[in-house]
Design a protein around this motif. Structure first.
Motif, PDB file in Angstrom:
ATOM      1  N   ALA A 258       4.856  10.004  -6.811  1.00 55.94           N
ATOM      2  CA  ALA A 258       6.051  10.358  -7.601  1.00 55.94           C
ATOM      3  C   ALA A 258       5.667  10.649  -9.049  1.00 55.94           C
ATOM      4  O   ALA A 258       6.174  11.615  -9.657  1.00 55.94           O
ATOM      5  N   GLN A 259       4.791   9.811  -9.616  1.00 55.61           N
ATOM      6  CA  GLN A 259       4.337  10.055 -10.987  1.00 55.61           C
ATOM      7  C   GLN A 259       3.588  11.383 -11.087  1.00 55.61           C
ATOM      8  O   GLN A 259       3.749  12.144 -12.065  1.00 55.61           O
ATOM      9  N   ALA A 260       2.775  11.653 -10.051  1.00 55.59           N
ATOM     10  CA  ALA A 260       2.037  12.926 -10.063  1.00 55.59           C
ATOM     11  C   ALA A 260       2.992  14.107  -9.984  1.00 55.59           C
ATOM     12  O   ALA A 260       2.817  15.136 -10.672  1.00 55.59           O
ATOM     13  N   ALA A 261       4.034  13.984  -9.160  1.00 55.06           N
ATOM     14  CA  ALA A 261       5.006  15.079  -9.033  1.00 55.06           C
ATOM     15  C   ALA A 261       5.750  15.298 -10.350  1.00 55.06           C
ATOM     16  O   ALA A 261       5.985  16.449 -10.781  1.00 55.06           O
ATOM     17  N   LEU A 262       6.130  14.204 -11.002  1.00 55.96           N
ATOM     18  CA  LEU A 262       6.804  14.342 -12.300  1.00 55.96           C
ATOM     19  C   LEU A 262       5.887  15.002 -13.326  1.00 55.96           C
ATOM     20  O   LEU A 262       6.319  15.848 -14.131  1.00 55.96           O
TER      21      LEU A 262
ATOM     22  N   GLN B 186       0.823  -1.220   0.000  1.00 52.17           N
ATOM     23  CA  GLN B 186       0.000   0.000   0.000  1.00 52.17           C
ATOM     24  C   GLN B 186       0.857   1.270   0.000  1.00 52.17           C
ATOM     25  O   GLN B 186       0.672   2.141  -0.851  1.00 52.17           O
ATOM     26  N   PRO B 187       1.797   1.431   0.935  1.00 53.02           N
ATOM     27  CA  PRO B 187       2.604   2.675   0.873  1.00 53.02           C
ATOM     28  C   PRO B 187       3.490   2.742  -0.367  1.00 53.02           C
ATOM     29  O   PRO B 187       3.724   3.832  -0.902  1.00 53.02           O
ATOM     30  N   LEU B 188       3.968   1.575  -0.858  1.00 50.32           N
ATOM     31  CA  LEU B 188       4.781   1.606  -2.076  1.00 50.32           C
ATOM     32  C   LEU B 188       3.949   2.087  -3.274  1.00 50.32           C
ATOM     33  O   LEU B 188       4.423   2.862  -4.126  1.00 50.32           O
ATOM     34  N   THR B 189       2.707   1.602  -3.340  1.00 46.76           N
ATOM     35  CA  THR B 189       1.823   2.044  -4.426  1.00 46.76           C
ATOM     36  C   THR B 189       1.548   3.540  -4.318  1.00 46.76           C
ATOM     37  O   THR B 189       1.540   4.284  -5.325  1.00 46.76           O
ATOM     38  N   ALA B 190       1.315   3.992  -3.073  1.00 47.44           N
ATOM     39  CA  ALA B 190       1.069   5.429  -2.877  1.00 47.44           C
ATOM     40  C   ALA B 190       2.298   6.250  -3.246  1.00 47.44           C
ATOM     41  O   ALA B 190       2.197   7.351  -3.836  1.00 47.44           O
ATOM     42  N   ILE B 191       3.495   5.724  -2.901  1.00 42.55           N
ATOM     43  CA  ILE B 191       4.733   6.433  -3.250  1.00 42.55           C
ATOM     44  C   ILE B 191       4.860   6.563  -4.765  1.00 42.55           C
ATOM     45  O   ILE B 191       5.204   7.636  -5.320  1.00 42.55           O
ATOM     46  N   LEU B 192       4.594   5.443  -5.462  1.00 46.24           N
ATOM     47  CA  LEU B 192       4.691   5.461  -6.918  1.00 46.24           C
ATOM     48  C   LEU B 192       3.707   6.469  -7.520  1.00 46.24           C
ATOM     49  O   LEU B 192       4.055   7.256  -8.418  1.00 46.24           O
TER      50      LEU B 192
ATOM     51  N   ARG C  21       4.828  19.966  -3.738  1.00 44.55           N
ATOM     52  CA  ARG C  21       5.239  19.825  -2.334  1.00 44.55           C
ATOM     53  C   ARG C  21       4.342  18.829  -1.611  1.00 44.55           C
ATOM     54  O   ARG C  21       4.816  17.985  -0.830  1.00 44.55           O
ATOM     55  N   ASP C  22       3.021  18.907  -1.864  1.00 45.30           N
ATOM     56  CA  ASP C  22       2.098  17.956  -1.204  1.00 45.30           C
ATOM     57  C   ASP C  22       2.399  16.530  -1.636  1.00 45.30           C
ATOM     58  O   ASP C  22       2.362  15.593  -0.823  1.00 45.30           O
ATOM     59  N   ALA C  23       2.686  16.328  -2.912  1.00 43.08           N
ATOM     60  CA  ALA C  23       2.985  14.983  -3.397  1.00 43.08           C
ATOM     61  C   ALA C  23       4.254  14.435  -2.749  1.00 43.08           C
ATOM     62  O   ALA C  23       4.337  13.265  -2.355  1.00 43.08           O
ATOM     63  N   LEU C  24       5.259  15.331  -2.647  1.00 42.90           N
ATOM     64  CA  LEU C  24       6.510  14.890  -2.016  1.00 42.90           C
ATOM     65  C   LEU C  24       6.307  14.574  -0.532  1.00 42.90           C
ATOM     66  O   LEU C  24       6.899  13.635   0.023  1.00 42.90           O
ATOM     67  N   GLN C  25       5.483  15.387   0.163  1.00 36.30           N
ATOM     68  CA  GLN C  25       5.191  15.112   1.568  1.00 36.30           C
ATOM     69  C   GLN C  25       4.461  13.778   1.728  1.00 36.30           C
ATOM     70  O   GLN C  25       4.718  13.021   2.666  1.00 36.30           O
ATOM     71  N   ASP C  26       3.548  13.484   0.781  1.00 38.64           N
ATOM     72  CA  ASP C  26       2.868  12.186   0.821  1.00 38.64           C
ATOM     73  C   ASP C  26       3.862  11.054   0.608  1.00 38.64           C
ATOM     74  O   ASP C  26       3.760   9.984   1.230  1.00 38.64           O
ATOM     75  N   ILE C  27       4.845  11.285  -0.276  1.00 38.66           N
ATOM     76  CA  ILE C  27       5.869  10.257  -0.506  1.00 38.66           C
ATOM     77  C   ILE C  27       6.650   9.983   0.784  1.00 38.66           C
ATOM     78  O   ILE C  27       6.894   8.831   1.158  1.00 38.66           O
TER      79      ILE C  27
END
Length: 536
Positions: free
Chosen positions: A330-334, A321-327, A348-354
């Motif tokens: 990260a894709q959203a940030a890119l 679950q956290p790995l999927t959220a990280i992915l 910034r929000d996406a990176l904080q979620d990562i």
């Protein structure tokens, strides 16, 4: 008289009275009775007591004195105004069977054939009747003398037996002690001498000519254990019996474990003059305990691995679950950064979620790593509330997949215990999984596990895990902690056994009991440690 003398001996002669013969010569009846008894070959009987003592056997006789007394009573009654015609006839109250013992002996008559109330006159007293007090006194003196002699002989015999038994007992005790690898010793404070059996000298490796003293013994003790040994001796001097395990270094350099069991009997002044006890070689026992402890650690670790193997699917989901959220983040940030004017706030929000999800995944992995590690047991201060939260987080996916709700009721005092956090975490995980297994057939709405922590009496804390499952039967309750006993189809029967071993090792207790409303509760009681100590 001539005719009387011719009477056969198997006949009897009854003499009534004789006052005058045919020639007119008067006679006294008593004298006549005496002459007849003298010449008669058969026993002579008479009805009057005046014949008694003349040789006549006797009979059912009455006395003339009693006749006179009866006549006097009649006279007095008449003088008192009674009508003589109205007075009843009087019976002679003195009538009785009277016999002469001498006459009976003459004619061979047996007193045993007489009526029970017969009065026997002129009976020769027996030696006992005549000298009973003297005979009793002499017999008593002789009996006392014999008793004294017998007591001395018995005492002498018992003393010889006791001496022989003591000698045999000492030999048996020495042999038995040597057979069990036990050495006997005694220390005399007044002379500073230490006596020990030959086997005890052999156990320490002392030569036969070695003088045993307190210093000799202390010098043989391992340097790390000398303080304990000296403290043991001091405790004995204060009258405390003790049991202590120490290491001894033999002259050849070999290290052996010995258990000291000692006591110090008090003298008349209330202080111990001598110390006595035994040395028991427990080297093999210590080695076996070390091996058993190592095997227990291996089994405990294998059970943790087995438990995590059962949870592998849930753990994989918990990590995925956290790995999927990280992915995704990260894709959203890119994607946002590729825009001509990227929205940095969203990046910034996406990176904080990562970062958050990474921390979550790292936390799960750290818990798994701690449970999978096979390190030596370590002691630390443990917050039970934090341990419950950690177990809840680790089992979150498994609880969801089994559709089980977990509730916590944690003490506000934040109870602290001292021990191995990995092992205690293993116990808690095992109990929660057991609760989930017990509710497999329960309706989904009733699948609830409740975990509580609370303060108990006498400075202890309690950890309780309750469920609403099938409960435990009375028979199962007695055997649940027995190795290899299980009520599960897929169980090994070691989970609760290991839990019990871990809790006992931490100085606590664990028990299972049914709930009144259904299900069962596992209660763990552990010694509490103050927050101040935990902070230190």
């Amino acid at each position: 008289m001539t005719e009387v003398s011719r009477i056969p001996s198997d006949a009897i002669v009854i003499f009534l009275t004789f006052l005058i013969d045919g020639a007119g010569k008067p006679f006294t009846p008593k004298e006549v009775a005496k002459d007849i008894a003298r010449v008669s070959a058969a026993p002579v009987y008479g009805p009057y007591d005046t014949y008694t003592g003349t040789g006549v056997v006797g009979g059912f006789v009455e006395t003339f004195e009693s006749h006179g007394a009866a006549a006097a009573d009649l006279v007095l009654a008449i003088e008192g105004g009674s009508d003589p015609a109205s007075l009843p006839p009087r019976l002679n109250p003195a009538q009785a069977f009277r016999v002469d013992a001498r006459a009976m002996a003459r004619w061979g008559l047996k007193q045993s054939n007489l009526p029970a109330d017969t009065i026997v006159l002129f009976k020769e007293p027996s030696l006992w009747e005549e000298h009973r007090y003297l005979i009793t006194a002499v017999a008593l003196v002789i009996a006392l003398q014999m008793a004294g002699v017998a007591a001395l002989l018995i005492q002498r015999r018992h003393r010889r037996r006791a001496e022989l038994s003591l000698s045999e007992s000492e030999d048996r005790m020495t042999f038995t002690a040597a057979s069990a690898n036990i050495g006997l010793w005694q220390f005399d404070r007044s002379t500073d001498e230490l006596w020990a059996t030959e086997h005890c000298r052999t156990m320490f490796g002392f030569a036969d000519d070695t003088s045993l003293t307190r210093e000799t013994f202390v010098a043989a003790v391992h340097p790390e254990d000398r303080r304990v040994a000296v403290g043991t001796l001091r405790g004995l001097l204060r009258g405390h019996a003790t049991v202590t395990d120490i290491r001894i270094i033999r002259p050849d350099g070999q290290i052996r474990w010995f258990r000291i069991r000692a006591r110090a009997p008090l003298d008349s002044n209330g202080s111990p003059d001598q110390l006595s006890g035994i040395f028991v070689d427990i080297t093999d026992q210590k080695a076996a305990e070390s091996e058993a402890d190592l095997q227990r650690q291996e089994i405990t670790h294998l059970m943790r691995v087995s438990t995590l193997g059962e949870l592998s699917g849930a753990i994989a989901h918990e990590v995925n679950q956290p790995l999927t959220a990280i992915l995704s983040n990260a894709q959203a940030a890119l994607y946002l950064l590729e825009q001509d004017e990227p929205n940095l706030a969203e990046v910034r929000d996406a990176l904080q979620d990562i970062v958050k999800e990474d921390s979550r995944a790292g936390s799960v992995i750290r818990r798994l790593r701690g449970l999978l590690k096979k390190d030596q047991t370590r002691s630390e201060f443990i917050d039970l509330n934090e341990m419950v939260d950690s177990a809840k987080a680790l089992l979150r996916a498994e609880l969801i997949s089994r559709r089980v709700t977990i509730e916590t009721d944690l003490a506000t005092s934040r109870p602290i215990v001292h021990g191995d956090s990995v092992q205690l975490q293993q116990v808690l995980l095992n109990l929660i999984i057991n609760s989930m297994d017990a509710m497999v057939s329960s309706p989904v709405s009733q699948r609830r596990v409740r975990v509580r922590t609370r303060d108990a009496l006498n400075g202890a804390v309690e950890l309780l895990v309750s469920d609403s499952g099938c409960g435990i039967s009375n028979v199962d309750g007695k055997r649940l902690f027995t190795p290899f006993y299980t009520t599960k189809d897929h169980g090994l029967g070691l989970g609760l056994t290991i839990c019990s071993s871990i809790i006992r090792k931490h100085g606590g207790t664990i028990n299972l009991q049914n709930n009144e409303a259904g299900g069962a509760t596992a209660k763990i009681t552990l010694p509490a440690r103050p927050m101040l100590m935990a902070a230190q």
